[in-house]
Design a protein around this motif. Structure first.
Motif, PDB file in Angstrom:
ATOM      1  N   UNK A   1     140.926  41.288  40.363  1.00 56.69           N
ATOM      2  CA  UNK A   1     139.697  40.747  39.785  1.00 56.69           C
ATOM      3  C   UNK A   1     138.486  41.184  40.588  1.00 56.69           C
ATOM      4  N   UNK A   2     138.652  41.357  41.892  1.00 55.55           N
ATOM      5  CA  UNK A   2     137.582  41.850  42.755  1.00 55.55           C
ATOM      6  C   UNK A   2     138.163  42.899  43.690  1.00 55.55           C
ATOM      7  N   UNK A   3     137.414  43.952  43.927  1.00 51.81           N
ATOM      8  CA  UNK A   3     137.876  44.973  44.856  1.00 51.81           C
ATOM      9  C   UNK A   3     138.340  46.233  44.161  1.00 51.81           C
ATOM     10  N   UNK A   4     138.845  47.151  44.944  1.00 46.65           N
ATOM     11  CA  UNK A   4     139.267  48.449  44.436  1.00 46.65           C
ATOM     12  C   UNK A   4     140.754  48.443  44.093  1.00 46.65           C
ATOM     13  N   UNK A   5     141.200  49.528  43.473  1.00 46.30           N
ATOM     14  CA  UNK A   5     142.591  49.651  43.056  1.00 46.30           C
ATOM     15  C   UNK A   5     143.513  49.649  44.280  1.00 46.30           C
ATOM     16  N   UNK A   6     144.592  48.899  44.186  1.00 47.57           N
ATOM     17  CA  UNK A   6     145.601  48.814  45.245  1.00 47.57           C
ATOM     18  C   UNK A   6     146.832  49.598  44.791  1.00 47.57           C
TER      19      UNK A   6
ATOM     20  N   UNK B   1     158.461  45.184  43.393  1.00 54.89           N
ATOM     21  CA  UNK B   1     157.152  45.145  44.028  1.00 54.89           C
ATOM     22  C   UNK B   1     156.616  43.729  43.878  1.00 54.89           C
ATOM     23  N   UNK B   2     155.593  43.426  44.649  1.00 57.48           N
ATOM     24  CA  UNK B   2     155.035  42.072  44.636  1.00 57.48           C
ATOM     25  C   UNK B   2     153.579  42.123  44.182  1.00 57.48           C
ATOM     26  N   UNK B   3     153.244  41.214  43.277  1.00 62.71           N
ATOM     27  CA  UNK B   3     151.871  41.062  42.808  1.00 62.71           C
ATOM     28  C   UNK B   3     151.305  39.782  43.388  1.00 62.71           C
ATOM     29  N   UNK B   4     150.237  39.893  44.167  1.00 60.71           N
ATOM     30  CA  UNK B   4     149.605  38.736  44.799  1.00 60.71           C
ATOM     31  C   UNK B   4     148.255  38.445  44.154  1.00 60.71           C
ATOM     32  N   UNK B   5     148.030  37.192  43.803  1.00 61.31           N
ATOM     33  CA  UNK B   5     146.724  36.751  43.287  1.00 61.31           C
ATOM     34  C   UNK B   5     145.847  36.354  44.476  1.00 61.31           C
ATOM     35  N   UNK B   6     145.464  37.332  45.254  1.00 62.73           N
ATOM     36  CA  UNK B   6     144.777  37.041  46.511  1.00 62.73           C
ATOM     37  C   UNK B   6     143.363  37.609  46.576  1.00 62.73           C
ATOM     38  N   UNK B   7     142.823  38.072  45.459  1.00 66.23           N
ATOM     39  CA  UNK B   7     141.474  38.642  45.474  1.00 66.23           C
ATOM     40  C   UNK B   7     140.602  38.018  44.390  1.00 66.23           C
ATOM     41  N   UNK B   8     140.630  36.712  44.336  1.00 65.60           N
ATOM     42  CA  UNK B   8     139.797  35.988  43.386  1.00 65.60           C
ATOM     43  C   UNK B   8     140.486  35.742  42.066  1.00 65.60           C
ATOM     44  N   UNK B   9     139.913  34.840  41.296  1.00 66.84           N
ATOM     45  CA  UNK B   9     140.449  34.511  39.984  1.00 66.84           C
ATOM     46  C   UNK B   9     139.983  35.521  38.943  1.00 66.84           C
ATOM     47  N   UNK B  10     140.838  35.779  37.982  1.00 69.68           N
ATOM     48  CA  UNK B  10     140.498  36.713  36.910  1.00 69.68           C
ATOM     49  C   UNK B  10     141.709  37.524  36.502  1.00 69.68           C
TER      50      UNK B  10
ATOM     51  N   UNK C   1     147.686  43.092  31.850  1.00 73.53           N
ATOM     52  CA  UNK C   1     146.942  42.198  32.734  1.00 73.53           C
ATOM     53  C   UNK C   1     147.719  40.917  33.025  1.00 73.53           C
ATOM     54  N   UNK C   2     147.642  40.470  34.273  1.00 73.69           N
ATOM     55  CA  UNK C   2     148.137  39.154  34.659  1.00 73.69           C
ATOM     56  C   UNK C   2     146.912  38.314  35.004  1.00 73.69           C
ATOM     57  N   UNK C   3     146.830  37.114  34.449  1.00 71.46           N
ATOM     58  CA  UNK C   3     145.646  36.284  34.596  1.00 71.46           C
ATOM     59  C   UNK C   3     145.860  35.292  35.746  1.00 71.46           C
ATOM     60  N   UNK C   4     145.134  35.512  36.826  1.00 72.92           N
ATOM     61  CA  UNK C   4     145.270  34.707  38.034  1.00 72.92           C
ATOM     62  C   UNK C   4     144.197  33.632  38.071  1.00 72.92           C
ATOM     63  N   UNK C   5     144.625  32.376  38.005  1.00 67.17           N
ATOM     64  CA  UNK C   5     143.695  31.262  38.082  1.00 67.17           C
ATOM     65  C   UNK C   5     142.856  31.049  36.846  1.00 67.17           C
ATOM     66  N   UNK C   6     143.089  31.820  35.791  1.00 64.57           N
ATOM     67  CA  UNK C   6     142.369  31.664  34.520  1.00 64.57           C
ATOM     68  C   UNK C   6     143.375  31.808  33.385  1.00 64.57           C
ATOM     69  N   UNK C   7     143.017  31.275  32.233  1.00 68.70           N
ATOM     70  CA  UNK C   7     143.875  31.409  31.056  1.00 68.70           C
ATOM     71  C   UNK C   7     143.627  32.756  30.389  1.00 68.70           C
TER      72      UNK C   7
END
Length: 392
Positions: free
Chosen positions: A186-191, A204-213, A234-240
Motif C-alpha cells: 500500500x505504501x513504498x516500492x515493489x518488494x 513465500x510470506x506476505x506481510x501486511x507491514x506497510x500500511x493499510x490498503x 490484490x490482498x486487502x490489508x486492514x481494509x475491505x
C-alpha cells in the motif's frame, strides 16, 4: 464491437473469501451457454487439443461482463480484473470474446464462434473456460473467457488484519522454474523475494507491514520464452475489498496509428515516473526502432513473450540496435491491449512491470506498437517498452 463507456461495475454475486486455483461447478444458465461449451469441446477434440475445464467463477465473471457492458461492448481491462479478483481468480490476462445476435440466430452465431476462438493462436495453452449469456428485448449477448493455468496455489485470504501475514504456497507446471514473488504494498516500492523451495512446491510470506490498503501480489516464473506472470491479485490489508468498481475515463484515446499511440505511451511513462519522484526518460531512437520491430513480430505471431526464437532476448535486441556503450541495465515490458492507456495501466498494475518502469537504474527508453489481428471487431495492439541505463 465497441469499447464500453465509463461505468460502474457491480458483481451479481458475493465476493470470495479466499483466492484459489481450484475450479467451481459450472453455473446453470441460458441453454446457449451449453451449446457454446459443446462447440468449444468439439472443435478442440478435432484439433487434438486438451479439453477445457468449465469454471463457475469464470462463468460469473462472463455473466457480469455482458450485464454491465450491455451488448457487444468490450469492457475496460481493469473492470475484468476487478471481477476476477472479486470471485477469487488469480490467473492473469484472460482471453475474452464477445458475441451478440438476435433471438433465433444462435445457430449461425455458433458457426462464427467456431472460427473465431477455436483457431486462435493461444488456444493450445488454454485450460479453463467461462461462459455467460444475457438476453434483452429479443437479442442476446455472450461473453466467453479462456484462461491459461500454470500453477496450483493453496487458498489465500482476500483480506487480512493490519500487521497480519499470509503464506503463499504453490506448485508450478513442469515447464516453469525459478519462481519469484513480487509485492506492491500500500505504501513504498515493489518488494521482490525468491520463493523458498520445499518438497511440495514453493512458499513465500506476505506481510501486511506497510500500511493499510491493497497489496498487489504477483508470482513470476521462467520458461523457455522468458519470465511469465502466473498469478496477479490484490490482498486487502486492514481494509475491505471493493464491492463496486467505477471505470475511469480513458487516459489516452484509442487509435490504430502507431506513432500517435507510441507518443501517448511515452507521455504516460513520464507521468508515472514523475509521480514517483523520478526523472523523465530520455527517448532513444535506437531503442524505439528495436521496440517497434519486436512489437511487429509479436503482432505477426500473436505471442507475447520476452524470448523469441527469431530475435532472441531483449539483450540481443539492444545489442543488434547498436546501443553503445553497452548498457549496464536492460529491462523490457511486453504486452497486448486495445490502447496505450490500457497497456500502461496493466503494466503499472503488475508489480514486475511496474518495477521496471520505476527503476532508478534505467534512464533511456524506446517504445513500439504494432496492430495485430482483429478479435471480434476489436484490434489487438502489441506493445514493447525497452529501458536501459548506465550505472557509475
Amino acid at each position: 464491437m465497441v469499447l464500453a463507456p465509463p461505468a460502474a461495475v457491480s458483481p451479481s454475486g458475493p465476493g470470495a473469501e479466499f483466492y484459489a486455483t481450484q475450479v467451481e461447478a459450472a453455473v446453470v444458465g441460458d441453454a446457449l451457454a451449453g451449446q457454446i461449451a459443446s462447440e468449444i469441446d468439439g472443435g478442440r477434440r478435432k484439433r487434438g487439443q486438451v479439453p477445457l475445464v468449465r469454471d463457475g467463477r469464470l462463468d460469473r465473471v462472463a455473466r457480469d461482463i455482458v450485464r454491465a457492458a450491455g451488448g457487444c461492448r468490450v469492457p475496460a481491462p481493469e473492470a475484468v480484473g476487478f471481477l476476477l479478483w472479486h470471485y477469487g481468480v488469480v490467473d492473469p490476462e484472460p482471453n475474452l470474446f464477445l458475441h451478440c445476435g438476435d433471438d433465433g440466430a444462435e445457430a449461425t452465431a455458433l458457426l462464427a464462434m467456431r472460427s473465431n476462438f477455436v483457431g486462435a493462436k493461444a488456444a493450445p495453452d488454454w485450460r479453463r473456460v467461462g461462459i455467460g449469456v444475457e438476453r434483452t428485448a429479443g437479442q442476446w449477448s455472450a461473453a466467453i473467457i479462456f484462461q491459461e493455468k500454470h500453477l496450483d496455489m493453496e487458498p489465500v485470504p482476500r483480506t487480512l488484519a493490519p500487521g497480519a501475514h499470509a503464506t503463499l504456497a504453490f506448485r508450478l507446471r513442469a515447464a516453469f522454474h525459478k519462481p519469484e514473488v513480487l509485492v506492491t504494498p500500500a505504501r513504498g516500492t515493489v518488494v521482490r523475494q525468491e520463493a523458498t523451495s520445499h518438497r511440495d512446491g514453493y512458499g513465500a510470506r506476505l506481510d501486511c507491514d506497510r500500511g493499510n490498503g491493497a497489496y498487489q501480489v504477483e508470482i513470476l516464473a521462467q520458461d523457455e520464452r522468458g519470465p511469465r506472470v502466473l498469478a496477479n491479485f490484490p490482498v486487502y490489508c486492514g481494509v475491505a475489498g471493493p464491492t463496486t468498481f467505477v471505470v475511469a475515463a480513458p487516459l489516452a484515446p484509442s487509435t490504430l496509428d502507431p506513432e500517435a499511440t507510441e507518443r501517448q505511451l511515452l507521455d504516460l511513462l513520464d507521468r508515472d515516473r514523475g509521480q514517483a519522484g523520478l526523472p523523465a526518460f530520455v527517448r532513444d531512437a535506437r531503442l524505439a526502432a528495436a521496440a517497434r520491430r519486436y512489437s511487429r513480430e509479436m503482432a505477426e505471431t500473436g505471442e507475447v513473450a520476452h524470448v523469441s526464437p527469431r530475435t532472441g532476448s531483449v539483450v540481443d535486441r539492444v545489442r543488434k540496435a547498436g546501443v553503445e556503450p553497452p548498457p549496464t541495465a536492460i529491462m523490457e515490458n511486453v504486452g497486448s491491449a486495445t490502447s496505450a492507456g490500457d497497456a500502461e495501466h496493466a503494466f503499472m498494475g503488475s508489480p514486475g512491470h511496474r518495477d521496471n518502469i520505476l527503476s532508478p537504474l534505467v534512464t533511456h527508453v524506446g517504445v513500439g506498437m504494432a496492430v495485430g489481428r482483429d478479435e471480434g471487431g476489436t484490434a489487438i495492439l502489441y506493445f514493447t517498452q525497452i529501458f536501459v541505463g548506465w550505472g557509475k
